[in-house]
Design a protein around this motif. Sequence first.
Motif, PDB file in Angstrom:
ATOM      1  N   LYS A 139       0.825  -1.214   0.000  1.00  0.00           N
ATOM      2  CA  LYS A 139       0.000   0.000   0.000  1.00  0.00           C
ATOM      3  C   LYS A 139       0.853   1.256   0.000  1.00  0.00           C
ATOM      4  O   LYS A 139       0.460   2.287  -0.562  1.00  0.00           O
ATOM      5  CB  LYS A 139      -0.964  -0.014   1.180  1.00  0.00           C
ATOM      6  CG  LYS A 139      -2.083  -1.036   1.026  1.00  0.00           C
ATOM      7  CD  LYS A 139      -3.145  -0.906   2.099  1.00  0.00           C
ATOM      8  CE  LYS A 139      -4.296  -1.865   1.831  1.00  0.00           C
ATOM      9  NZ  LYS A 139      -5.390  -1.756   2.819  1.00  0.00           N
ATOM     10  N   LYS A 156      -9.573   0.117 -12.721  1.00  0.00           N
ATOM     11  CA  LYS A 156      -9.607   1.071 -11.610  1.00  0.00           C
ATOM     12  C   LYS A 156     -10.392   0.521 -10.420  1.00  0.00           C
ATOM     13  O   LYS A 156     -10.119   0.878  -9.278  1.00  0.00           O
ATOM     14  CB  LYS A 156     -10.197   2.404 -12.070  1.00  0.00           C
ATOM     15  CG  LYS A 156      -9.281   3.196 -12.995  1.00  0.00           C
ATOM     16  CD  LYS A 156      -9.937   4.464 -13.509  1.00  0.00           C
ATOM     17  CE  LYS A 156     -10.196   5.470 -12.411  1.00  0.00           C
ATOM     18  NZ  LYS A 156     -10.708   6.748 -12.963  1.00  0.00           N
ATOM     19  N   ASN A 157     -11.359  -0.356 -10.682  1.00  0.00           N
ATOM     20  CA  ASN A 157     -12.113  -0.966  -9.585  1.00  0.00           C
ATOM     21  C   ASN A 157     -11.215  -1.805  -8.685  1.00  0.00           C
ATOM     22  O   ASN A 157     -11.509  -1.988  -7.503  1.00  0.00           O
ATOM     23  CB  ASN A 157     -13.244  -1.838 -10.137  1.00  0.00           C
ATOM     24  CG  ASN A 157     -14.287  -1.035 -10.888  1.00  0.00           C
ATOM     25  OD1 ASN A 157     -14.530   0.124 -10.575  1.00  0.00           O
ATOM     26  ND2 ASN A 157     -14.904  -1.644 -11.890  1.00  0.00           N
ATOM     27  N   GLN A 158     -10.123  -2.332  -9.247  1.00  0.00           N
ATOM     28  CA  GLN A 158      -9.201  -3.144  -8.466  1.00  0.00           C
ATOM     29  C   GLN A 158      -8.333  -2.296  -7.539  1.00  0.00           C
ATOM     30  O   GLN A 158      -7.626  -2.827  -6.687  1.00  0.00           O
ATOM     31  CB  GLN A 158      -8.327  -3.968  -9.416  1.00  0.00           C
ATOM     32  CG  GLN A 158      -9.125  -4.937 -10.278  1.00  0.00           C
ATOM     33  CD  GLN A 158      -8.285  -5.649 -11.323  1.00  0.00           C
ATOM     34  OE1 GLN A 158      -7.073  -5.441 -11.412  1.00  0.00           O
ATOM     35  NE2 GLN A 158      -8.913  -6.491 -12.135  1.00  0.00           N
ATOM     36  N   ARG A 160      -9.571  -0.049  -5.438  1.00  0.00           N
ATOM     37  CA  ARG A 160     -10.379   0.430  -4.313  1.00  0.00           C
ATOM     38  C   ARG A 160      -9.813   0.107  -2.943  1.00  0.00           C
ATOM     39  O   ARG A 160      -9.929   0.912  -2.020  1.00  0.00           O
ATOM     40  CB  ARG A 160     -11.806  -0.118  -4.438  1.00  0.00           C
ATOM     41  CG  ARG A 160     -12.603   0.553  -5.549  1.00  0.00           C
ATOM     42  CD  ARG A 160     -13.977  -0.064  -5.701  1.00  0.00           C
ATOM     43  NE  ARG A 160     -14.733   0.586  -6.768  1.00  0.00           N
ATOM     44  CZ  ARG A 160     -15.887   0.138  -7.235  1.00  0.00           C
ATOM     45  NH1 ARG A 160     -16.424  -0.965  -6.729  1.00  0.00           N
ATOM     46  NH2 ARG A 160     -16.504   0.782  -8.203  1.00  0.00           N
ATOM     47  N   PRO A 161      -9.203  -1.072  -2.727  1.00  0.00           N
ATOM     48  CA  PRO A 161      -8.648  -1.348  -1.391  1.00  0.00           C
ATOM     49  C   PRO A 161      -7.446  -0.476  -1.034  1.00  0.00           C
ATOM     50  O   PRO A 161      -6.981  -0.518   0.108  1.00  0.00           O
ATOM     51  CB  PRO A 161      -8.243  -2.825  -1.480  1.00  0.00           C
ATOM     52  CG  PRO A 161      -9.024  -3.379  -2.620  1.00  0.00           C
ATOM     53  CD  PRO A 161      -9.134  -2.257  -3.595  1.00  0.00           C
ATOM     54  N   TYR A 162      -6.938   0.274  -1.993  1.00  0.00           N
ATOM     55  CA  TYR A 162      -5.761   1.103  -1.755  1.00  0.00           C
ATOM     56  C   TYR A 162      -6.204   2.526  -1.418  1.00  0.00           C
ATOM     57  O   TYR A 162      -7.387   2.813  -1.303  1.00  0.00           O
ATOM     58  CB  TYR A 162      -4.841   1.045  -2.972  1.00  0.00           C
ATOM     59  CG  TYR A 162      -4.355  -0.360  -3.276  1.00  0.00           C
ATOM     60  CD1 TYR A 162      -3.157  -0.844  -2.768  1.00  0.00           C
ATOM     61  CD2 TYR A 162      -5.134  -1.228  -4.037  1.00  0.00           C
ATOM     62  CE1 TYR A 162      -2.739  -2.143  -3.028  1.00  0.00           C
ATOM     63  CE2 TYR A 162      -4.725  -2.526  -4.305  1.00  0.00           C
ATOM     64  CZ  TYR A 162      -3.527  -2.978  -3.797  1.00  0.00           C
ATOM     65  OH  TYR A 162      -3.115  -4.259  -4.037  1.00  0.00           O
ATOM     66  N   SER A 163      -5.271   3.431  -1.264  1.00  0.00           N
ATOM     67  CA  SER A 163      -5.601   4.764  -0.770  1.00  0.00           C
ATOM     68  C   SER A 163      -6.450   5.552  -1.755  1.00  0.00           C
ATOM     69  O   SER A 163      -6.292   5.455  -2.971  1.00  0.00           O
ATOM     70  CB  SER A 163      -4.313   5.539  -0.478  1.00  0.00           C
ATOM     71  OG  SER A 163      -3.645   5.865  -1.675  1.00  0.00           O
ATOM     72  N   THR A 164      -7.361   6.361  -1.218  1.00  0.00           N
ATOM     73  CA  THR A 164      -8.204   7.235  -2.043  1.00  0.00           C
ATOM     74  C   THR A 164      -7.349   8.217  -2.819  1.00  0.00           C
ATOM     75  O   THR A 164      -7.626   8.529  -3.975  1.00  0.00           O
ATOM     76  CB  THR A 164      -9.207   7.994  -1.163  1.00  0.00           C
ATOM     77  OG1 THR A 164      -9.986   7.051  -0.419  1.00  0.00           O
ATOM     78  CG2 THR A 164     -10.131   8.859  -2.004  1.00  0.00           C
ATOM     79  N   GLN A 167      -6.129   6.726  -5.997  1.00  0.00           N
ATOM     80  CA  GLN A 167      -7.160   6.585  -7.018  1.00  0.00           C
ATOM     81  C   GLN A 167      -7.397   7.890  -7.770  1.00  0.00           C
ATOM     82  O   GLN A 167      -7.837   7.879  -8.923  1.00  0.00           O
ATOM     83  CB  GLN A 167      -8.462   6.106  -6.376  1.00  0.00           C
ATOM     84  CG  GLN A 167      -8.382   4.696  -5.811  1.00  0.00           C
ATOM     85  CD  GLN A 167      -9.671   4.255  -5.160  1.00  0.00           C
ATOM     86  OE1 GLN A 167     -10.733   4.421  -5.727  1.00  0.00           O
ATOM     87  NE2 GLN A 167      -9.564   3.704  -3.964  1.00  0.00           N
ATOM     88  N   GLU A 168      -7.094   9.005  -7.166  1.00  0.00           N
ATOM     89  CA  GLU A 168      -7.264  10.307  -7.816  1.00  0.00           C
ATOM     90  C   GLU A 168      -6.129  10.613  -8.777  1.00  0.00           C
ATOM     91  O   GLU A 168      -6.198  11.600  -9.518  1.00  0.00           O
ATOM     92  CB  GLU A 168      -7.367  11.408  -6.757  1.00  0.00           C
ATOM     93  CG  GLU A 168      -8.613  11.285  -5.871  1.00  0.00           C
ATOM     94  CD  GLU A 168      -8.582  12.228  -4.692  1.00  0.00           C
ATOM     95  OE1 GLU A 168      -7.521  12.873  -4.476  1.00  0.00           O
ATOM     96  OE2 GLU A 168      -9.602  12.311  -3.986  1.00  0.00           O
TER      97      GLU A 168
END
Length: 384
Positions: A139, A156-158, A160-164, A167-168
């Motif tokens: 992570k 990108k759905n994969q 999700r368990p990582y930091s927000t 994802q940005e």
Amino acid sequence: MPKLKVVVISSGLAPQYGGAAISEASLCSALKDQCELTILCRKENTDPVFVKSFNLQSLIRYSPIEAFQASRQKCDWMENIIRKADIVHLNGHWKWENYFFARICRRHEVPYILHPRGMLLVGHRRKWLKRLFNLLIGKSIVHHADQIIALSQFEKNQFRPYSTAAQERVTVIPNGIPSIEAAPPSPGFFPAAREGYFLYFGRIEARKNLVFLIEAFNRYISCSGQRDLVLLGPIERGYDKTIKKKIESLGMSKRVHFYPPVYDEQKWSVLRGATAVVYPAVEEPFGRVPFEAVAAGVPPLVPDASGSSEYLRSFLPHSIYKHQDAEDFVNALFTLEKKERSAATGLSEARAWVRKDLNWDKISLEVLGVYQNLIHGQAAVARS
């Protein structure tokens, strides 16, 4: 204007690493004339013949311990390469030395891009070990990446368990696919199979969902389906035994055929001879094979829960079935067997799109744009 100094850290450059290796090597081959490129790859993950086939002359092979030593400033050559880079492009995820590469980048304020290529998913084998890896270092690698390249919106759905925050910072860039000229298939390549076969082309492993494929194909046969199924690809961890046992238990040995992998022109010949290429892989973020099928002028068949369907749906709606729905899969097989005119029209359009938008020159320019945006962004911050 001087070329950017780019260090690409590869997850593996050898045939056994499948599509990821081909994509990394192809991207490096396209970038090498546009950047001052250095490629780092684990010694045991490098095949000299494979590397030579992509004309990659800037490759340096390393041992994982050297990354750890460099993070402690005890491996001068590796630290110097990264310190002098404008960008580090980190591929894959499940290698512990990636954490130390990321630390060296942060120490010297060198931005790094993470290109996981579907490897951020915690699934299939060794889930507990992957969770532990992420808890300890994984992570952190994702969180500190300056940019992440996803192969599709589906991938990108994969994340999700990582930091927000991570994802940005995602940019979606698909893989490239080589263009090939239309040519007739070689006759009689699979003497045991009926003419006009359905083809599975890829690794023989659990993630490719081959038990579902065999069970669904059995339903197709029971409904008087006329095509045979050919399974073609490298076997991983003896998984062919599981599939062959399933085939025998269903009495399908005369309709399902195993063959070893083929490459280069033989591969394209095999693709061209298929009625369709079936690719039922689970959680596939992109999938090279369906697009290679399109490039060869053959329709693919992929689940709706995949990166492939995201790109191909508008061209080939008949090539998409509901994930894990055997009845919908069988109906799609019959549609492709009949070679409906609407499917042929969509295939021509899809092939033109692959040729135009998935060529490596275009894809490499998109990646280069990510590099330049990061450099310019850093320069703007420094000036403010």
